[in-house]
Write an enzyme that holds these catalytic residues in place. Structure first.
Site, PDB file in Angstrom:
ATOM      1  CG  ASP A  24      -1.816   1.212   1.325  1.00 12.68           C
ATOM      2  OD1 ASP A  24      -1.707   2.124   0.486  1.00 12.68           O
ATOM      3  OD2 ASP A  24      -2.652   1.232   2.252  1.00 12.68           O
TER       4      ASP A  24
ATOM      5  CD  GLU B 169      26.514   6.341   7.905  1.00  9.44           C
ATOM      6  OE1 GLU B 169      26.297   5.115   7.948  1.00  9.44           O
ATOM      7  OE2 GLU B 169      25.925   7.174   8.608  1.00  9.44           O
TER       8      GLU B 169
ATOM      9  CB  CYS C 223      23.502  10.051  10.717  1.00  6.41           C
ATOM     10  SG  CYS C 223      22.898   8.658   9.744  1.00  6.41           S
TER      11      CYS C 223
ATOM     12  CB  SER D 222      17.378   2.217  14.584  1.00  7.11           C
ATOM     13  OG  SER D 222      18.013   3.403  14.172  1.00  7.11           O
TER      14      SER D 222
ATOM     15  CG  HIS E 237      19.516  12.263  11.724  1.00  3.17           C
ATOM     16  ND1 HIS E 237      20.040  12.321  10.446  1.00  3.17           N
ATOM     17  CD2 HIS E 237      19.430  10.945  12.032  1.00  3.17           C
ATOM     18  CE1 HIS E 237      20.275  11.093  10.018  1.00  3.17           C
ATOM     19  NE2 HIS E 237      19.907  10.235  10.952  1.00  3.17           N
TER      20      HIS E 237
ATOM     21  CE  LYS F 130       6.857   6.342  14.405  1.00  2.56           C
ATOM     22  NZ  LYS F 130       7.364   4.953  14.187  1.00  2.56           N
TER      23      LYS F 130
ATOM     24  CG  ASN G  80      18.950   8.231   5.436  1.00  3.00           C
ATOM     25  OD1 ASN G  80      19.508   9.195   5.921  1.00  3.00           O
ATOM     26  ND2 ASN G  80      18.901   7.052   6.045  1.00  3.00           N
TER      27      ASN G  80
ATOM     28  CB  SER H  59      23.055   4.339  14.151  1.00  2.00           C
ATOM     29  OG  SER H  59      21.748   4.706  13.776  1.00  2.00           O
TER      30      SER H  59
END
Length: 388
Positions: free
Chosen positions: A29, A79, A111, A201, A233, A242, A275, A307
């Site tokens: 979807d 990275e 990052c 993560s 970020h 979130k 990203n 991370s």
């Protein structure tokens, strides 16, 4: 003296895949991508671009001859380095014909690398106010085809010039950092694609943000009410939302509305690019400055996360001389000239890679000024087309 971001520029390749097309090809979807992770398009990086060429294409937009002569350092956060030993920054120095009397250092912490460079640049310019520092965040985000992380791929570069009397964002002195050995995301030396524990993560990202934001408030005495916007970020834009929602209850209703409006402005470009790893926070900042309605003097909080894991919360004030029109025009031109590729074409581009032997690449389809021409005797061959 105000030290901070004086200039900022962005580059990404001009090919992209539409995530509605990708969802249909993957029998998913489309709203899972468009709403569930908050992404609509994704940059596709051809084999003729790497972290070095993308950085050069971004940095070449902002450096004047005066800037070049004042440079003290090039700090290259990535990275996606092109050599286990040789710094991407020294390749960049050569491509841009920068003075030899400067430091050229590559920085790595997932990052977070570009933010490490920004903080080092601020300290350096504070001690050497006559100098400027070029800070780079340039990466290619790869998780693999038909993987859970496929829709959080992308690539591109952000270049920032740090100086005294900054004309965009004056960086404040107080910041808070947090580090922890975490296996939420990593890429062993033998792999081209990253490994990620997606659920872990997200949780660590939000935990780090709430921790450093709380510590920042204790350190400074400021609260969420003192901020006109919070920039994050954004490996995918829903993640930043979130995190923002985790602290919104600390604000009154009007402030919550304004912070949400600012967040929507800050993710306009990231939704369409994908990203950037080290550049993601700073693309979000550019999106906020171009699409938001912040007056001079606005305090912007910035959350950087890498991370593995490292997080930092810091703040800056929007300078009175900043004019968003040039930024708006640059992105309008960028999005207007991009080429949408089919899913099969995206998969072919994704699967192209440099061989472990000498090769000459066909660069005709690449419209960028700086390109990777190939490999000769195990040495990457870069080209500035203005000198061809």
């Amino acid at each position: 003296m105000t030290v901070g971001i004086d200039k900022i520029a962005f580059f990404a390749p001009d090919t992209y895949v539409d995530l509605t097309d990708l969802a249909q090809a993957r029998d998913v979807d489309p709203n899972k991508y468009l709403i569930g992770i908050g992404q609509s398009e994704q940059t596709v990086v051809p084999v003729t671009q790497d972290a070095v060429t993308m950085a050069a294409n971004a940095a070449s937009k902002l450096l004047t001859e005066t800037d070049r002569q004042a440079l003290g350092m090039v700090l290259f956060g990535t990275e996606s380095g092109v050599d286990h030993s040789k710094s991407a920054a020294v390749y960049l120095r050569s491509l841009l014909d920068l003075p030899a009397s400067i430091r050229t250092v590559e920085l790595k912490h997932a990052c977070y690398g570009a933010t490490a460079g920004l903080m080092m640049a601020k300290d350096y310019v504070t001690l050497h106010p006559e100098k400027k520092v070029l800070v780079i965040g340039s990466d290619i985000a790869r998780y693999g085809l038909n993987t859970p992380g496929e829709v959080t791929q992308g690539g591109g570069a952000v270049a920032m010039l740090v100086s005294q009397n900054a004309r965009i964002l004056a960086l404040e002195d107080d910041s808070v950092v947090k580090s922890e050995d975490a296996m939420d995301f990593w890429r062993p030396l033998y792999r081209k694609e990253a490994l990620v524990d997606g659920h872990a993560s997200e949780n660590i990202y939000i935990d780090f943000f709430t921790a450093v934001f709380d510590d920042y408030q204790k350190l400074t005495g400021r609260t969420i009410e003192d901020f006109d916007a919070l920039a994050f970020h954004l490996p995918f834009t829903k993640m930043g939302l979130k995190a923002l929602r985790a602290v919104l209850p600390q604000a009154n209703d009007l402030k919550q509305q304004r912070l949400l409006e600012a967040f929507e402005a800050s993710r306009v470009y990231n939704r369409r690019v994908g990203n950037l790893y080290t550049g993601s926070l700073y693309l979000s900042l550019m999106s906020l400055l171009a699409n938001g309605e912040l007056p001079a003097g606005s305090r912007i909080g910035l959350f950087s996360y890498g991370s593995g894991a490292e997080g930092e919360f810091f703040a800056g004030q929007l300078m009175p001389d900043f004019d968003p029109q040039a930024l708006q025009a640059d992105f309008a031109q960028f999005f207007g000239q991009r080429r949408r590729v089919s899913v099969p074409a995206y998969e072919r581009l994704f699967n192209q890679s440099l061989p472990d032997h000498d090769v000459l690449l066909d660069t005709k389809a690449d419209s960028a000024r700086f390109v990777l021409r190939g490999i000769t005797h195990d040495q990457r061959q870069y080209q500035d087309r203005t000198k061809a």
